[in-house]
Each structure stands twice: as structure tokens, then as C-alpha cells.
Design an enzyme around this catalytic site. Structure first.
Site, mmCIF file in Angstrom:
data_model
loop_
_atom_site.group_PDB
_atom_site.id
_atom_site.type_symbol
_atom_site.label_atom_id
_atom_site.label_comp_id
_atom_site.label_asym_id
_atom_site.label_seq_id
_atom_site.Cartn_x
_atom_site.Cartn_y
_atom_site.Cartn_z
ATOM 1 N N GLY A 1 38.271 37.636 34.864
ATOM 2 C CA GLY A 1 37.993 37.998 36.246
ATOM 3 C C GLY A 1 38.547 36.974 37.207
ATOM 4 N N SER A 2 37.906 36.833 38.343
ATOM 5 C CA SER A 2 38.425 35.979 39.402
ATOM 6 C C SER A 2 38.219 34.500 39.086
ATOM 7 C CB SER A 2 37.743 36.315 40.731
ATOM 8 O OG SER A 2 36.406 35.849 40.734
ATOM 9 N N LYS B 1 29.261 43.177 29.123
ATOM 10 C CA LYS B 1 28.912 43.606 30.469
ATOM 11 C C LYS B 1 30.180 44.115 31.173
ATOM 12 C CE LYS B 1 28.184 43.395 34.984
ATOM 13 N NZ LYS B 1 29.241 43.438 36.029
ATOM 14 N N CYS C 1 46.280 40.543 36.616
ATOM 15 C CA CYS C 1 46.192 39.087 36.785
ATOM 16 C C CYS C 1 47.531 38.403 36.580
ATOM 17 C CB CYS C 1 45.154 38.516 35.820
ATOM 18 S SG CYS C 1 45.432 38.981 34.095
ATOM 19 N N GLU D 1 39.798 33.844 31.286
ATOM 20 C CA GLU D 1 41.113 34.395 31.651
ATOM 21 C C GLU D 1 40.991 34.826 33.103
ATOM 22 O OE1 GLU D 1 43.767 36.561 32.855
ATOM 23 O OE2 GLU D 1 43.119 38.132 31.460
ATOM 24 N N GLY E 1 34.942 32.412 37.672
ATOM 25 C CA GLY E 1 35.178 31.603 36.487
ATOM 26 C C GLY E 1 34.703 30.172 36.661
ATOM 27 N N GLU F 1 46.308 34.941 45.419
ATOM 28 C CA GLU F 1 46.394 36.140 44.594
ATOM 29 C C GLU F 1 45.961 37.347 45.430
ATOM 30 O OE1 GLU F 1 45.219 37.478 40.096
ATOM 31 O OE2 GLU F 1 43.648 36.554 41.309
#
Length: 514
Positions: free
Chosen positions: A267-268, A215, A323, A289, A272, A420
Site C-alpha cells: 500500500g501507501s 484484510k 506502484c 511493498e 507503511g 506518486e
């Protein structure tokens, strides 16, 4: 006298070392102003973008049964590039069933040497079409063309090459163990490195004998959709890879589907955590990750000119939308002024503008939503008392752009030092001793990456041992290799991608003593 025996003309100051050049000579020298660059746009003639795209299921492009669609936009102009299908739960179910059929009917039993041939073909086709993919990646994502061309595409091909080499050696990769695939893998990838993240995810999964439902991110689906042409040209059997585009609901359906044996997400941290809660107690595998707030640590004995380039590459690469970006700069007090002075001069030379221009250093921010987040956090830094520096540069009138930004006098409690930002924003903190540098570097809920700059090898090893980060670079930053495992700790996730360690989540090992 030169090596050829010819007499060289005398220098204006004579042969005395350190002698000053007479003013009359200086007056005769031409004056040079700031460097200027004529636009050097990359052509887009190689790229064909369809008006609308369906879903790639069972080796074919098919319409979504959800009857939903969404636009994907060029962030440098705000113009719509194409419309893509938004897959629903029924579409995800079709993709998982196709992946299961391919897995059980042939792919899991396909010899590793044969799987390797498919991966080698994909790698070579990516190389052959690298310019086309690079231009499309820049159009859809906003990153400078020189980064898409020189970083993303070579690394994407390298991951397929690397894992092709592992496909027939899995029983030798883990001593005393017999390696078997996990099954059907659901993979959800981010928008900052669309094609590269697809390669990171697909290559190890396929090499291990799994089938995949991928996706892509909703703001950058186009290179994943173009990848379907490569997969078909490589004669990859239908159903081995299925690509379902869509939004967050599509990703959630992929993660939650009971037919998925393993989930991989990049992703974020917020998403996650939601995925981890969804899969808790199901027995299904998960690797995450997630975000980061990396410390880039500069000691007084480091080569400062090299450091300056490392800082710029660490935070302004891909507009800071990385990231593992070195968004916290920790500088030893004795060289802080020198480092900041060099960094400001270097920032003044960075070109912000059209991502398709080969001269551009900083391209477009991926979306209006991300630009608002960056702007809000920068404003919070100013309100909290940090000293802001931004070079004078004219931003394009269209699209979403943000200038390279530097904050000094930053406290560890400031939001810009803790959250972040995912943008071209650098916060500078200072330290006196190595112990203090370790304490400040680890003062974050994240644990993805760190950088250490010093000429002393013993100090590099001492620091690296104490860094609570999955990846530690020494006298460089943002260097990646498919043979090197990448991943984090704490709120940066768990699991590794790349290298032998990156194969583990995609394998069942029988008879292993781990």
C-alpha cells in the site's frame, strides 16, 4: 512471378522502387476516417453478488461482532454493488485465534506435498472460474476487462501453481538450512490488484506452512470474498485462511495484534511507515511493498515503435494505478521530439470508457478520493509551468474517469515529477548522457522499479547496476512472473515477493549461514 508460377498484376506505380503512385490512382482509393468500435461488453450473467457479506473466519462466513458495515461501489457507475462487514478488534481477534488453532493443531505439521495439493486445487479452480473472477474484479475495481481477464487472473493462478511446486522442496531451497514456518501471518492488501495481491500474499505463506489473516482493501473486497468459495471447494482446512474485511481500523487491528507473528503489507508509503513504527521493537517480522516513482529511460538507439507501446503499457495500464508504473519518462534529447510525437499519436487511439467493454484501454479510477488526488496533482503541474497534453476524448457521464495525460517541459522539482500520482499521468524529462540519466532516475525517495530501452546489452547492464531500484526491466515494462522476486528499496519498502526470495520472510531457517 509468384512461387506458383502465376503472373501477379502490376502495381499502380510499376516495378520501380520508390516510384510515386499517380494522383488518379490515389483519387480512386477509398477514404478511411478514424477507427470506430462498436461496444463489446462482457456479460455479467456469470457473476452473482450477494446483498451483504460477513467475515470468513474458521472456514465459515460469520457476521461481524462490530455490527458495522460499509458499501462497495462500482467506480464506473457510482452504484453500490454490495454491503460488506467492517471487522473490529474483536473480529480480528477471532480470526487470529482461528488461524493459531489451525496452525498449531495440524497445518504446520502437514507435509509439504499435501500443502501443495491444496495450492494446486486453488490454482485450477481459479482457472476454471477465471471469467467470473475477471468480471467481478472489473465491476468492483474499475480496471478494463481485458486486463482482469488477460493479466490478473492468469498471474493469480500462476502464483498458486508456482508456490505449490515449492511446498515440498523448502529444505532444498536454502542450502544447509532446515525450513520451518513462522506461524500466523497478518496480510493487508491494496485496491489496485485485489485478487492478484491476495495470491501474491497467500500462496507463499501457505506453501511455507503458515496460516493467514487477510484484510482486503475497503473499496475492493468482492474478489477476496469470492475466493472464500474457492478455498472451501479446494477443501482447505478451516482456519488456515481467514478473511476479515473492513476499513483502516481493521487493518490497524490486524497489524497490531500480538498473536500475529509476521505482517505483510502492500500500500501507501505513509501507512507503511505507520506500520513500521507499530511493530518496532516487537521482534515480529515485517515486509513492505510501498509506493514508487519509476523512471522509464529511452536511449537514442532504441526501437521507437516498440518503445511507444512500452511507454503506454508502463503508465496507462490499470489507469496508472500501479506502484511500479513508469510515471517518469526520461528520453535522450536527440530522439525526444520523435518519441513524444509517436506517443501523442498513440494516446489519441486509446479508448476511455466502460471497463466491461473489451475495447476499452483505460477504465475507471478506483474512487472519488483517488480522482481528486489525481486532479489536484495535474493542476499543480499546469501551475508550475509544465506543458499539458490530453487527447480529445469524451469521458463517461457517470463514474470516476480521467483521460490519459502527458506533461512535457517538466522540471525534476515539479510535484508531478516527485510525488506518486497513482493515475494515468506521465511526466517527460530529457537527458544527454547515460550518467545524467542515472542521476535523474535515482533522484527520488522511492526505489521500486525502472525501465531501460536500448539495443546495447552492455549499456543495459551498466545502467541496471546503477539503478537504485528493486526491479529493472530491459526493453519492456510491467512484466511479472511468480518465479521472479519483486520489491523495492528506501521509501518503496523492503522484502521481496515471488521467487525463492519471496519465501524467506515466511520461514525460520535453522542451521543456515546467511
Amino acid at each position: 512471378m509468384s512461387d506458383t508460377g502465376e503472373h501477379l498484376p502490376a502495381s499502380p506505380a510499376g516495378d520501380v522502387p520508390g516510384a510515386e503512385v499517380p494522383e488518379r490512382v490515389l483519387a480512386d482509393l477509398p477514404e478511411f476516417g478514424p477507427a470506430s468500435y462498436a461496444p463489446a461488453p462482457e456479460g455479467t450473467d456469470l457473476v452473482h453478488i450477494a446483498e451483504d457479506y460477513g467475515l470468513f473466519i474458521g472456514g465459515e462466513m460469520v457476521p461481524a461482532r462490530s455490527d458495522r458495515a460499509a458499501p462497495t461501489v462500482n467506480p464506473a457507475t457510482g452504484e453500490t454493488l454490495a454491503t460488506f462487514a467492517v471487522g473490529g478488534a474483536e473480529d480480528v481477534d477471532r480470526a487470529v485465534l482461528a488461524a493459531r488453532e489451525a496452525y498449531e493443531s495440524h497445518w504446520r505439521d502437514t507435509p509439504g506435498s499435501v500443502r501443495a495439493r491444496y495450492l494446486y486445487r486453488v490454482a485450477r479452480l481459479l482457472q476454471e472460474r477465471s471469467r467470473e473472477f475477471a468480471v467481478l474484479e472489473t465491476l468492483d475495481g474499475g480496471k478494463p476487462i481485458k486486463e482482469s481477464r488477460d493479466v490478473d487472473l492468469p498471474l493469480a493462478a500462476a502464483h498458486f501453481f508456482h508456490h505449490a511446486g515449492w511446498a515440498d522442496k523448502l529444505d532444498y531451497a536454502f542450502a544447509g538450512a532446515e525450513a520451518h514456518p513462522v506461524g500466523v501471518v497478518g496480510q493487508v492488501i491494496p485496491w489496485n490488484f485485489p485478487l492478484l495481491m491476495a495470491a501474491w500474499k497467500l500462496a507463499p505463506a501457505l506453501a511455507a506452512g503458515n496460516t493467514v489473516v487477510l484484510k482486503p482493501a475497503e473499496t475492493t473486497p468482492l474478489t477476496a470474498l469470492l475466493l472464500t468459495e474457492v478455498l472451501r471447494d479446494a477443501d482447505l482446512p478451516p482456519g488456515v485462511v481467514n478473511i476479515v474485511t473492513g476499513d483502516g481500523t481493521t487493518g490497524a487491528a490486524t497489524v497490531a495484534h500480538p498473536g500475529v507473528d509476521k505482517v505483510a503489507f502492500t500500500g501507501s508509503t505513509t501507512v507503511g511507515k505507520e506500520i513500521q513504527r507499530t511493530l518496532a521493537g516487537t521482534g515480529r517480522r515485517l515486509t513492505l511493498e510501498l509506493g514508487g516513482k519509476a523512471a522509464n529511460i529511452i536511449f537514442e538507439d532504441a526501437a521507437l515503435d516498440q518503445v511507444t507501446e512500452g511507454i503506454v503499457g508502463g503508465i496507462y495500464f490499470n489507469q496508472g494505478q500501479v506502484c511500479c508504473a513508469g510515471s517518469r519518462l526520461l528520453v535522450q534529447e536527440s530522439v525526444a521530439d520523435a518519441v513524444i510525437s509517436k506517443l501523442r499519436r498513440r494516446m489519441d487511439t486509446l479508448l476511455v470508457g466502460d471497463p466491461l467493454d473489451k475495447n476499452t484501454d483505460i477504465g475507471a479510477i478506483n474512487s472519488a478520493v483517488q480522482l481528486r488526488k489525481i486532479t489536484e496533482l495535474v493542476e499543480s503541474g499546469v501551475r508550475q509551468g509544465a506543458e499539458l497534453y490530453q487527447p480529445s476524448c469524451a469521458l463517461p457521464e457517470r463514474g470516476w474517469f480521467f483521460p490519459p495525460t502527458l506533461f512535457c517541459d517538466v522540471s525534476p522539482s515539479h510535484r508531478i515529477a516527485r510525488e506518486e500520482i497513482f493515475g494515468p499521468v506521465l511526466s517527460v524529462l530529457t537527458f544527454r548522457t547515460a550518467d545524467e540519466a542515472v542521476e535523474k532516475a535515482n533522484n527520488t525517495p522511492y526505489g521500486l522499479s525502472a525501465g531501460i530501452w536500448t539495443e546495447k546489452g552492455s549499456r543495459i547492464l551498466w545502467m541496471a547496476e546503477r539503478m537504485q531500484a528493486g526491479v529493472v526491466w530491459a526493453n519492456t515494462f510491467n512484466r511479472f512472473d511468480p518465479a521472479s522476486p519483486f520489491g523495492g528499496y528506501r521509501e518503496s519498502g523492503f522484502g521481496r515477493e515471488g521467487g525463492r526470495q519471496g519465501l524467506l520472510p515466511y520461514l525460520h531457517l535453522q542451521g543456515a549461514q546467511l
